[in-house]
Design a protein around this motif. Sequence first.
Motif, short mmCIF file in Angstrom:
data_model
loop_
_atom_site.label_atom_id
_atom_site.label_comp_id
_atom_site.label_asym_id
_atom_site.label_seq_id
_atom_site.Cartn_x
_atom_site.Cartn_y
_atom_site.Cartn_z
N PRO A 10 0.83 -1.21 0.00
CA PRO A 10 0.00 0.00 0.00
C PRO A 10 0.86 1.26 0.00
CG PRO A 10 0.02 -1.01 2.18
CD PRO A 10 0.70 -1.98 1.26
N ALA A 11 0.30 2.35 -0.50
CA ALA A 11 1.05 3.61 -0.62
C ALA A 11 1.63 4.08 0.71
CB ALA A 11 0.16 4.69 -1.24
N PRO A 12 0.86 4.04 1.85
CA PRO A 12 1.44 4.51 3.11
C PRO A 12 2.72 3.77 3.51
CG PRO A 12 -0.93 4.31 3.32
CD PRO A 12 -0.56 3.69 2.01
N LYS A 13 2.78 2.46 3.22
CA LYS A 13 3.97 1.68 3.57
C LYS A 13 5.16 2.11 2.71
CE LYS A 13 5.65 -3.03 4.31
NZ LYS A 13 5.28 -4.48 4.33
N ILE A 14 4.89 2.39 1.43
CA ILE A 14 5.96 2.82 0.53
C ILE A 14 6.49 4.18 0.96
CG2 ILE A 14 6.50 3.47 -1.86
CD1 ILE A 14 4.34 1.45 -2.74
N VAL A 15 5.57 5.09 1.31
CA VAL A 15 5.97 6.43 1.74
C VAL A 15 6.76 6.36 3.04
CG1 VAL A 15 5.13 8.66 2.55
CG2 VAL A 15 4.11 7.61 0.54
N ALA A 16 6.32 5.49 3.97
CA ALA A 16 7.03 5.34 5.25
C ALA A 16 8.46 4.85 5.01
CB ALA A 16 6.27 4.37 6.14
N LYS A 17 8.63 3.95 4.04
CA LYS A 17 9.96 3.45 3.73
C LYS A 17 10.82 4.55 3.11
CE LYS A 17 13.14 0.36 3.62
NZ LYS A 17 13.74 -0.10 4.88
N LEU A 18 10.21 5.36 2.27
CA LEU A 18 10.93 6.48 1.67
C LEU A 18 11.42 7.45 2.74
CD1 LEU A 18 8.61 7.22 -1.39
CD2 LEU A 18 10.97 6.40 -1.52
N GLU A 19 10.58 7.70 3.72
CA GLU A 19 10.98 8.58 4.82
C GLU A 19 12.15 7.99 5.61
OE1 GLU A 19 6.93 9.20 6.67
OE2 GLU A 19 7.70 11.24 6.71
N GLU A 20 12.11 6.69 5.80
CA GLU A 20 13.19 5.99 6.52
C GLU A 20 14.51 6.11 5.76
OE1 GLU A 20 14.31 1.37 7.35
OE2 GLU A 20 12.20 1.94 7.69
N ILE A 21 14.47 5.89 4.45
CA ILE A 21 15.67 5.99 3.62
C ILE A 21 16.21 7.41 3.66
CG2 ILE A 21 16.53 5.87 1.24
CD1 ILE A 21 14.40 3.65 0.78
N ALA A 22 15.30 8.39 3.52
CA ALA A 22 15.70 9.79 3.52
C ALA A 22 16.35 10.19 4.83
CB ALA A 22 14.49 10.68 3.24
N ASN A 23 15.80 9.72 5.93
CA ASN A 23 16.32 10.05 7.25
C ASN A 23 17.77 9.55 7.42
OD1 ASN A 23 16.03 11.10 9.96
ND2 ASN A 23 15.96 8.96 10.63
N VAL A 24 18.01 8.33 6.96
CA VAL A 24 19.36 7.75 7.06
C VAL A 24 20.34 8.53 6.18
CG1 VAL A 24 20.74 5.71 6.54
CG2 VAL A 24 18.51 5.46 7.65
#
Length: 481
Positions: free
Chosen positions: A384-398
């Motif tokens: 689902p889109a929310p899971k993809i966006v959450a992963k993108l945020e995680e990658i960006a944070n790192v």
Amino acid sequence: MAEPAATKAANEREAMGEKGGGGRGKRLLLGRFEVGKLLGSGTFAKVYVGRNVRTDELVAIKALDKESILKGGLVAHIKREISILRRVRHPYIVELFEVMATKTKIYFIMEFVGGGELFSVVSKGRLCEDTGRRYFQQLISAVAFCHARGVYHRDLKPENLLLDEKGDLKVSDFGLSAVANQIRSDGLFHTFCGTPAYVAPEVLSQRGYDGARVDIWSCGVILFLLMAGHLPFYDRSVVAMYRKIYSGVFRCPRWFSQELTDLLHRLLDVNPQTRITIPEIMENSWFKKGFRHVRFYIEDNELHSIAEPEEDGRSQNDHESGSESDCSVASCPASFSDDHREPLGLPRPPSLTAFDIISFSEGFDLSGLFEETGEMTRFLSKEPAPKIVAKLEEIANVAGFKVRGKDCRVFLEGTREGEKGPLTICVEIYELTPSMVVVEVKKKAGDEKEYEEFCINELKPGLKHLMCESPPVSKTTASIG
């Protein structure tokens, strides 16, 4: 406060040189721009006010004579100016919209700035400290943006600083600007240019100079003029004035605060090696009063501003001053950020139509949905889109990236400045079926090599477990009859 419609219309008619209610009989440039009154002229160019007949918006039209440009050997110069103006799009820099040409003329269609020159304001007398500081903050913001992109103005003066209808400053006239690749092997510029009263002492020495430090000196002269109402170094004799500039001796008026005096002595330091730098100016206590970042992004070839949220530690005086400036650039719209994250509540991703799918793939060959080019990657996911966006945020944070987004369109924005600005990546999520989405990743701004490295080292490994495997492609031919 916005102008009443009738007043605004009257002001626009006045700018166009119209006494009545219409522009009948005015010259039409290439069927698109109505040419109004002459605003100014130089050796090779004339500037007119114009109106876009399609949008009814005012523009400035800079007309250059082709024959004069060829005779003067200025073809490379004009090409460089166009390249620079396209590189430095910023809220405090006059924008180049497009370039047009006829057999005899070249036309720059530019942003119309109706508030006149800053020179006209300061010629009436010195400014109050808060007003002068606000203009200086905006000037430094624009100059910092240019320097980060390898552009050096080299002719900063109040005549080249315009004011818009909001009273915000706009840097103009990049005709003498230089770019980093013009630097000689010694790491310096050697072209003698600039306006006498604003030129730095190292330019006068003719031994080479650093473009960034020369611009900072000019900013110092402008700040002194705004606050004092007169120049720090002046004489009717240009030679005598150059001697004063070279000595670097000036006197601050008694009404200057000690903070302002100290800053000016660092700006007008005759030694370019010890002269204050842009980052140091940004941290200066006098400069920072009332300073608020105004971020922006470019989307669909239009510049949009984003106001930064108020900082927790801001003093009451800062709130009252209401000054705005910009020293930090975004390339994407704000909806959520990693600093003050709220529940995403993402809506359902927009569905792809049959026409969208056909545009992605050739016929029924779905391998087009897994397309990858130099600046774009597309893949399928069952998540689902929310899971993809959450992963993108995680990658960006790192990776130290900021995340901004709107609905199912997310932007990852780097913080490292370069000639092409910070790396900005746009990720869009589309619904293919109720259980399948298409994720499209594109570079929106920044260096292509940096984008490729980020995708290989950060983005692809982080998203790999969310991707569907590319289906085998079976190509068949159907016979008719």
